[in-house]
Design an enzyme around this catalytic site. Structure first.
Site, PDB file in Angstrom:
ATOM      1  N   LEU A 166       0.886  -1.162   0.000  1.00  0.00           N
ATOM      2  CA  LEU A 166       0.000   0.000   0.000  1.00  0.00           C
ATOM      3  C   LEU A 166       0.922   1.209   0.000  1.00  0.00           C
ATOM      4  CD1 LEU A 166      -3.134   0.556   2.190  1.00  0.00           C
ATOM      5  CD2 LEU A 166      -1.617   2.399   1.598  1.00  0.00           C
ATOM      6  N   ALA A 167       0.829   2.025  -1.038  1.00  0.00           N
ATOM      7  CA  ALA A 167       1.723   3.180  -1.146  1.00  0.00           C
ATOM      8  C   ALA A 167       0.995   4.344  -1.795  1.00  0.00           C
ATOM      9  CB  ALA A 167       2.968   2.814  -1.959  1.00  0.00           C
ATOM     10  N   GLU A 213       3.029  -6.959   6.613  1.00  0.00           N
ATOM     11  CA  GLU A 213       4.349  -6.773   7.220  1.00  0.00           C
ATOM     12  C   GLU A 213       4.794  -5.355   6.892  1.00  0.00           C
ATOM     13  OE1 GLU A 213       3.837 -11.011   6.178  1.00  0.00           O
ATOM     14  OE2 GLU A 213       4.145  -9.344   4.814  1.00  0.00           O
ATOM     15  N   TYR A 268      -1.140   2.304  10.538  1.00  0.00           N
ATOM     16  CA  TYR A 268      -1.879   1.039  10.619  1.00  0.00           C
ATOM     17  C   TYR A 268      -2.494   0.844  12.006  1.00  0.00           C
ATOM     18  CZ  TYR A 268       0.099  -0.147   6.085  1.00  0.00           C
ATOM     19  OH  TYR A 268       0.451  -0.148   4.756  1.00  0.00           O
TER      20      TYR A 268
END
Length: 146
Positions: free
Chosen positions: A70-71, A100, A112
């Protein structure tokens, strides 16, 4: 649609160059072959005609999935893009979500945790270039598909 609106949609092969550029601009993100993302649950966030972020997940088993990457492009961070991508993935996957993250990536770990992920493990030597441990995080999605 207003120019500042971000749309999350399924990714297509035409998005790969933009995704590769975002990934290259985000050295903390996993550096996978972006063509491989097409084999998974692959979403992009688009503002106007520009892809500004992406997320990729895959099933692990019944009721479990893993977020592979996810970026968000650096200039679009802190604008809700990552949250929008996560929420779109969450709607597609009920049950446990795992990921991770590099141990040194405090910004991502806090993000997160804010979403409800909990740190549940550590994998020494998981990353290379540079070598680093991964922190394993877990989220329980209660979203019910309708």
């Amino acid at each position: 649609m207003p120019a500042d609106t971000v749309l999350v949609r399924a990714a297509a092969p035409r998005d790969l160059d933009a995704v590769a550029a975002i990934q290259a601009d985000c050295p903390q993100a996993a550096q996978w072959n972006v063509r491989d993302y097409l084999e998974h649950d692959f979403l992009v966030a688009e503002r106007g005609e520009r892809v500004v972020g992406f997320a990729v997940a895959r099933p692990l088993g019944e009721g479990e999935a893993e977020i592979l990457n996810l970026a968000v492009a650096p200039e679009f961070r802190r604008r809700g893009v990552a949250r929008g991508l996560f929420e779109a993935l969450q709607k597609r996957r009920s049950g446990h979500l795992y990921l991770e993250v590099r141990e040194s990536n405090q910004e991502a770990r806090k993000f997160y945790q804010m979403l409800g992920f909990q740190e549940v493990g550590r994998r020494d030597g998981y990353y290379d270039q540079p070598p680093e441990a991964a922190i394993v995080m877990k989220f329980l999605s209660c979203y019910c598909h309708k």
